[in-house]
Design a protein around this motif. Structure first.
Motif, mmCIF file in Angstrom:
data_model
loop_
_atom_site.group_PDB
_atom_site.id
_atom_site.type_symbol
_atom_site.label_atom_id
_atom_site.label_comp_id
_atom_site.label_asym_id
_atom_site.label_seq_id
_atom_site.Cartn_x
_atom_site.Cartn_y
_atom_site.Cartn_z
ATOM 1 N N ILE A 210 0.817 -1.366 -0.171
ATOM 2 C CA ILE A 210 -0.103 0.060 -0.068
ATOM 3 C C ILE A 210 1.020 1.319 0.049
ATOM 4 O O ILE A 210 1.846 1.573 0.872
ATOM 5 C CB ILE A 210 -0.963 -0.019 1.213
ATOM 6 N N THR A 211 0.756 2.122 -1.010
ATOM 7 C CA THR A 211 1.683 3.332 -1.150
ATOM 8 C C THR A 211 0.908 4.336 -0.226
ATOM 9 O O THR A 211 -0.267 4.522 -0.095
ATOM 10 C CB THR A 211 1.612 3.691 -2.765
ATOM 11 N N MET A 264 -6.448 4.482 11.324
ATOM 12 C CA MET A 264 -6.768 2.995 11.277
ATOM 13 C C MET A 264 -5.748 2.343 10.168
ATOM 14 O O MET A 264 -5.136 1.102 10.420
ATOM 15 C CB MET A 264 -8.163 2.835 10.831
ATOM 16 N N LEU A 265 -5.781 2.959 8.958
ATOM 17 C CA LEU A 265 -4.920 2.138 7.978
ATOM 18 C C LEU A 265 -3.543 2.085 8.450
ATOM 19 O O LEU A 265 -2.899 1.086 8.031
ATOM 20 C CB LEU A 265 -5.240 2.865 6.398
ATOM 21 N N LEU A 266 -3.081 3.298 8.803
ATOM 22 C CA LEU A 266 -1.598 3.436 9.303
ATOM 23 C C LEU A 266 -1.263 2.262 10.305
ATOM 24 O O LEU A 266 -0.337 1.421 10.152
ATOM 25 C CB LEU A 266 -1.281 4.884 9.982
ATOM 26 N N ARG A 267 -2.396 1.925 11.287
ATOM 27 C CA ARG A 267 -2.004 0.934 12.339
ATOM 28 C C ARG A 267 -1.998 -0.509 11.544
ATOM 29 O O ARG A 267 -1.230 -1.081 11.804
ATOM 30 C CB ARG A 267 -3.426 0.864 13.053
ATOM 31 N N PHE A 268 -2.745 -0.845 10.466
ATOM 32 C CA PHE A 268 -2.878 -1.848 9.815
ATOM 33 C C PHE A 268 -1.295 -2.080 9.164
ATOM 34 O O PHE A 268 -0.645 -3.100 8.915
ATOM 35 C CB PHE A 268 -3.866 -1.780 8.813
ATOM 36 N N ILE A 269 -0.907 -1.189 8.490
ATOM 37 C CA ILE A 269 0.326 -1.019 7.653
ATOM 38 C C ILE A 269 1.678 -1.088 8.478
ATOM 39 O O ILE A 269 2.462 -1.956 8.413
ATOM 40 C CB ILE A 269 0.353 0.358 6.814
ATOM 41 N N GLN A 270 1.408 -0.509 9.606
ATOM 42 C CA GLN A 270 2.611 -0.642 10.519
ATOM 43 C C GLN A 270 2.541 -2.041 11.351
ATOM 44 O O GLN A 270 3.778 -2.716 11.376
ATOM 45 C CB GLN A 270 2.562 0.316 11.714
ATOM 46 N N LYS A 275 2.996 -7.921 4.832
ATOM 47 C CA LYS A 275 1.723 -8.333 4.593
ATOM 48 C C LYS A 275 0.451 -7.537 4.219
ATOM 49 O O LYS A 275 -0.538 -7.968 4.002
ATOM 50 C CB LYS A 275 1.529 -9.414 5.790
ATOM 51 N N ALA A 276 0.958 -6.007 4.697
ATOM 52 C CA ALA A 276 0.107 -5.122 4.572
ATOM 53 C C ALA A 276 -0.543 -4.953 3.055
ATOM 54 O O ALA A 276 0.218 -3.962 2.469
ATOM 55 C CB ALA A 276 -0.090 -3.784 5.358
ATOM 56 N N THR A 277 -0.686 -5.788 1.953
ATOM 57 C CA THR A 277 -0.937 -5.508 0.641
ATOM 58 C C THR A 277 -2.222 -4.924 0.112
ATOM 59 O O THR A 277 -2.979 -4.951 0.776
ATOM 60 C CB THR A 277 -0.797 -6.794 0.020
ATOM 61 N N ALA A 294 -12.246 1.532 -4.480
ATOM 62 C CA ALA A 294 -11.465 0.417 -4.856
ATOM 63 C C ALA A 294 -10.952 0.573 -6.420
ATOM 64 O O ALA A 294 -9.565 0.641 -6.578
ATOM 65 C CB ALA A 294 -11.929 -1.072 -4.981
ATOM 66 N N GLU A 295 -12.013 0.946 -7.328
ATOM 67 C CA GLU A 295 -11.214 1.538 -8.788
ATOM 68 C C GLU A 295 -10.654 2.627 -8.657
ATOM 69 O O GLU A 295 -9.557 2.861 -9.452
ATOM 70 C CB GLU A 295 -12.856 1.660 -9.453
ATOM 71 N N GLU A 296 -10.816 3.498 -7.829
ATOM 72 C CA GLU A 296 -10.008 4.679 -8.007
ATOM 73 C C GLU A 296 -8.619 4.445 -7.601
ATOM 74 O O GLU A 296 -7.707 5.162 -8.056
ATOM 75 C CB GLU A 296 -10.789 5.752 -6.783
ATOM 76 N N ILE A 297 -8.513 3.855 -6.266
ATOM 77 C CA ILE A 297 -7.094 3.389 -6.036
ATOM 78 C C ILE A 297 -6.468 2.488 -6.872
ATOM 79 O O ILE A 297 -5.398 2.981 -7.060
ATOM 80 C CB ILE A 297 -7.192 2.543 -4.623
ATOM 81 N N LEU A 298 -6.990 1.849 -7.732
ATOM 82 C CA LEU A 298 -6.472 0.927 -8.910
ATOM 83 C C LEU A 298 -6.266 1.727 -10.089
ATOM 84 O O LEU A 298 -5.829 1.151 -11.181
ATOM 85 C CB LEU A 298 -7.033 -0.424 -8.992
ATOM 86 N N GLY A 299 -7.130 2.811 -10.140
ATOM 87 C CA GLY A 299 -7.088 3.444 -11.593
ATOM 88 C C GLY A 299 -8.037 2.957 -12.549
ATOM 89 O O GLY A 299 -7.489 2.714 -13.750
ATOM 90 N N LEU A 300 -9.219 2.208 -11.893
ATOM 91 C CA LEU A 300 -9.963 1.506 -12.848
ATOM 92 C C LEU A 300 -11.272 2.563 -13.289
ATOM 93 O O LEU A 300 -11.688 3.147 -12.552
ATOM 94 C CB LEU A 300 -10.447 0.274 -12.502
ATOM 95 N N HIS A 301 -11.691 1.975 -14.256
ATOM 96 C CA HIS A 301 -13.202 2.708 -14.511
ATOM 97 C C HIS A 301 -14.192 1.367 -14.382
ATOM 98 O O HIS A 301 -13.922 0.543 -14.691
ATOM 99 C CB HIS A 301 -13.392 3.454 -15.817
#
Length: 307
Positions: A210-211, A264-270, A275-277, A294-301
């Motif tokens: 996750i970037t 919340m997501l920072l806690r998950f990543i840390q 494995k925080a994929t 999800a589409e926005e994060i992956l650059g999908l339409h």
């Protein structure tokens, strides 16, 4: 009956499912090694919704009898069976199944016809008489333990290796080719191999980390649903187990939803490290109906089709 001396309440019923969309045949999808995990995931989540618990009702076997998919159910507590019947009667189970199938199969809404039987009794005809339905289900004692295939699918789901993998990637081999002995399923909570790719909306993506950009997009757009996504992630992330999510909400209440979601997501990543994929985040978004994010994060339409 004396307290503590009565046997546990168990009963069995059969749930018949049929898609009314001509291009979607549930038995064919379940017979496909690629689609089977997706259909199973939808069934499992919808049944959990109906009882309010992942363990509220057990699937013993799934039968393919065209045009029906028939699920043999086992109830181990009367209150869980009662909740299931209420959900079924009110149409909530049917809607939940349709929604989860749509998400898991990455398609348009799957219209369903449902029917419930216990032995020779058609329970749909007596749904208003809940006690009579309970009696019919209680009379039908389960005649089997969960099928070996069901057990394997359960382990697959628990191990977070089910991310709509319909190709021959690492997770696809583990989830689709269920009889393959080369890769045993790791127990829940153990170190599992990280899948290399995953499928979303029919396209294959690298299962990267996750970037910071993903992190910011998530925090900006998830809004009030950040808690629901957190609870989906907490199933496999000890750092988000109760009461962590509620504590984060209180701690960052003044800063607002963006900061709550970000933390919340920072806690998950840390806590999860490598494995925080992205696959795990996308799966959690899908589970909560956040397809556009999800589409926005992956650059999908969006490109949904009833097929």
């Amino acid at each position: 009956k004396m307290a503590g001396s009565s046997p546990p309440w168990t009963g069995s019923a059969y749930l018949f499912l049929q898609s009314t969309c001509k291009t979607i045949a549930l038995p064919s999808l379940y017979e496909s090694s690629q689609k089977k995990p997706c259909v199973f995931k939808a069934l499992k989540l919808a049944l959990a919704d109906s009882t309010g618990s992942v363990n509220g009702v057990d699937m013993l076997k799934v039968h393919c009898s065209h045009p029906h998919l028939i699920v043999q159910l086992r109830f181990c507590k009367q209150e869980n069976c009662r909740r299931f019947l209420q959900s079924y009667r009110e149409g909530a189970l049917q809607k939940s199944l349709q929604s989860h199938l749509q998400l898991s199969l990455a398609t348009t809404m799957v219209p369903l016809e449902v029917e419930l039987k216990a032995g020779s009794e058609h329970l749909d005809k007596m749904l208003k008489d809940e006690d009579r339905c309970l009696e019919c289900i209680y009379r039908e004692k389960p005649d089997r333990l969960p099928d070996e295939e069901i057990t394997e699918l359960e382990e697959c789901l628990k191990s977070l290796m089910l991310h709509q993998s319909t190709n021959n990637n690492v997770a696809g081999k583990d989830c689709s080719s269920l009889k393959s002995p080369s890769q045993p399923y790791p127990p829940q909570g153990s170190s599992f191999p990280i899948q290399l790719t995953f499928i979303f909306q029919g396209q294959q993506f690298d299962n990267r980390a996750i970037t910071p950009d993903d992190h910011q997009k998530f925090a900006k757009s998830v809004s009030k649903k950040w808690k629901q996504v957190g609870r989906s992630l907490q199933k496999s992330c000890r750092a988000l187990r109760d009461p962590v999510i509620d504590n984060l909400a209180l701690e960052y209440d003044r800063e607002g939803l963006y900061e709550q979601a970000y933390q919340m997501l920072l806690r998950f990543i840390q806590s999860e490290g490598k494995k925080a994929t992205i696959a795990r985040l996308i799966a959690a978004l899908e589970e909560n109906g956040l397809i556009s994010l999800a589409e926005e994060i992956l650059g999908l339409h969006s490109s949904e089709d009833c097929s």
